[in-house]
Structure formats: C-alpha cells, structure tokens
Design a protein around this motif. Sequence first.
Motif, PDB file in Angstrom:
ATOM      1  N   GLY A  56      -1.150   5.034  -3.398  1.00  0.00           N
ATOM      2  CA  GLY A  56      -1.023   3.618  -3.718  1.00  0.00           C
ATOM      3  C   GLY A  56      -2.065   2.828  -2.954  1.00  0.00           C
ATOM      4  O   GLY A  56      -2.301   3.084  -1.772  1.00  0.00           O
ATOM      5  N   ALA A 176       1.503  -0.506  -0.247  1.00  0.00           N
ATOM      6  CA  ALA A 176       0.783   0.692  -0.690  1.00  0.00           C
ATOM      7  C   ALA A 176       1.682   1.921  -0.627  1.00  0.00           C
ATOM      8  O   ALA A 176       1.621   2.803  -1.493  1.00  0.00           O
ATOM      9  CB  ALA A 176      -0.458   0.901   0.173  1.00  0.00           C
ATOM     10  N   LYS A 179       3.991   1.924  -3.635  1.00  0.00           N
ATOM     11  CA  LYS A 179       3.253   2.353  -4.830  1.00  0.00           C
ATOM     12  C   LYS A 179       3.031   3.864  -4.826  1.00  0.00           C
ATOM     13  O   LYS A 179       3.131   4.520  -5.869  1.00  0.00           O
ATOM     14  CB  LYS A 179       1.909   1.627  -4.900  1.00  0.00           C
ATOM     15  CG  LYS A 179       2.007   0.155  -5.263  1.00  0.00           C
ATOM     16  CD  LYS A 179       0.615  -0.435  -5.448  1.00  0.00           C
ATOM     17  CE  LYS A 179       0.688  -1.886  -5.924  1.00  0.00           C
ATOM     18  NZ  LYS A 179      -0.663  -2.453  -6.169  1.00  0.00           N
ATOM     19  N   ALA A 180       2.735   4.417  -3.664  1.00  0.00           N
ATOM     20  CA  ALA A 180       2.483   5.855  -3.572  1.00  0.00           C
ATOM     21  C   ALA A 180       3.739   6.658  -3.903  1.00  0.00           C
ATOM     22  O   ALA A 180       3.678   7.674  -4.608  1.00  0.00           O
ATOM     23  CB  ALA A 180       1.980   6.204  -2.171  1.00  0.00           C
ATOM     24  N   THR A 243      -5.159   2.246   1.468  1.00  0.00           N
ATOM     25  CA  THR A 243      -4.612   3.295   0.609  1.00  0.00           C
ATOM     26  C   THR A 243      -3.661   4.185   1.397  1.00  0.00           C
ATOM     27  O   THR A 243      -3.966   4.580   2.523  1.00  0.00           O
ATOM     28  CB  THR A 243      -5.737   4.158   0.007  1.00  0.00           C
ATOM     29  OG1 THR A 243      -6.593   3.333  -0.776  1.00  0.00           O
ATOM     30  CG2 THR A 243      -5.168   5.268  -0.871  1.00  0.00           C
TER      31      THR A 243
END
Length: 254
Positions: A56, A176, A179-180, A243
């Motif tokens: 993410g 992030a 999202k990951a 990230t």
Amino acid sequence: MTESAHRPGPRSRPARDLLALTAVVAVVLAAISLVVASHASASSSPTRTLNVTGSGTVTGAPDTVTFQLGVTTVRNQATEALKVNNLRVKSLERALLAQGATKKNLQTSNFNIYQMTDQNGNLTGFNVSDTLEVTMHNIAKAGGAIDAAVAAVGNGVSFNGVSFSQSDQSRALASARTKAMKAAHAAAASLARAGDVTLGAPLKIVDQENQSSPAPYPFFPGAFATSGAATQTRLLPGTQSVTVRVSVTYQVNA
C-alpha cells in the motif's frame, strides 16, 4: 451328598469390588487408546496454508527540509585559518537564525583542518572547513535562509545538497498499512477461489516499511541569489511516497 452341597455360594464383597474395578480400568484404557489414536490421526494432517504479499502506498507533501552549508578558509597559518573560519561560521549561523532556523536544528556534521602542500611536499598553507547540517520545518523560508547564508559568508561557502521529509509519518504509515492488508486479503481470496478452497484466518503477518524519498535537489553554481538580486532561491519539495509491504500467511480449508 446333597445337591445344596455342590451349589456355589454367594461371592464375597471383596471379590465383587475387584471385578467392578477391573471393568472400570478396561473402559478407561479403551478411552485413552481412542484419544491417542484420534490425536495421532489429527497430527498426521498438517495445517494447509496460503502465503501472499500486499503493498500500500500513500503520497503526501513533505513539510521538512534538510541541507548542509559549509565554510572553508585557507591561510598560511593554521591559527589564522581557524580564527577566520570560526568568524565566518558565526556569520553563517546568525544569517540562518535570522531567516527562521533554530539553534536546536543546527548541527555540525563535518569539521576538518589539514595541511596543504605543493607537488614537492612543501607546506603551502592550511585549510579549515566546517559544515553545518540545517533542518527547517518551514520549507518556504529555506531558500531565503540559503541566500542570506551565502551573502554572509561569500565565496568561502559550499552547499552539499538537500533532502525533504515528513516530520510525522504515523498517519501515512497507518493508511499505507491498511491498504497493504486489503491488497493481501484480496489476493488471498482470489487464489482461494481459484484453488477451490476456503480461506481461513491469517496465521502470520510480517510488516515491512519502505519510504521512497524524492531525488536530492541539485546545486548549480550561481543558483543562489546574491545581495540585490531580484530572484530568491526556491526549493521545490514535490511529493513523497510512503510504502508498506506485508507478507501474510492464511489458513485454508478444503
């Protein structure tokens, strides 16, 4: 001899208790054997797993700039070179502080005194250099601070690049990371459907953070504004991405 003489008499109480105890022990042993057999059967069937990765990325604007400004002085005598360079560094500090830098964000990153010699090894003078690492949380003022520093020191100044960062990345990392994990779960669900298995709970999660920084700001001689110049040096921060990559192991069932 009469018939009653051959008829077995009633068993004694200890004998009856012994028979009952023997029966109970036999039942318990049978139950234990069943449990052991069931456990052995379960142990022979290892847990089926599925390993996936997900990433993410969150992009935001940096709010902090860090750069290095150095001062160099060359003189015939070491004491003279050091004295003059120290005065120049003080002028550099005053110029930076006047433009919004703070003392706690000024740090000496390099300091050198070395002899200068000619090709025959003869002493020709001494070189003294002092480098400050400057961190400013107001990027808009950084260009003016650099201009003021150059004007205060003159030709003895050097600039060693610039980098940008986000002072607080906790929110970006959390977003992030979410999202990951969603990406990893989506990949696992897709693979489970393709493999005709049922996706279970995650058994192991490995979190890896990776921040990608923008490229350093290049320095070109003459890029700084001098006294009376109409244009101030500008530092363009651009954007910065954070990230997070995760590796997740899921249990799967047939």
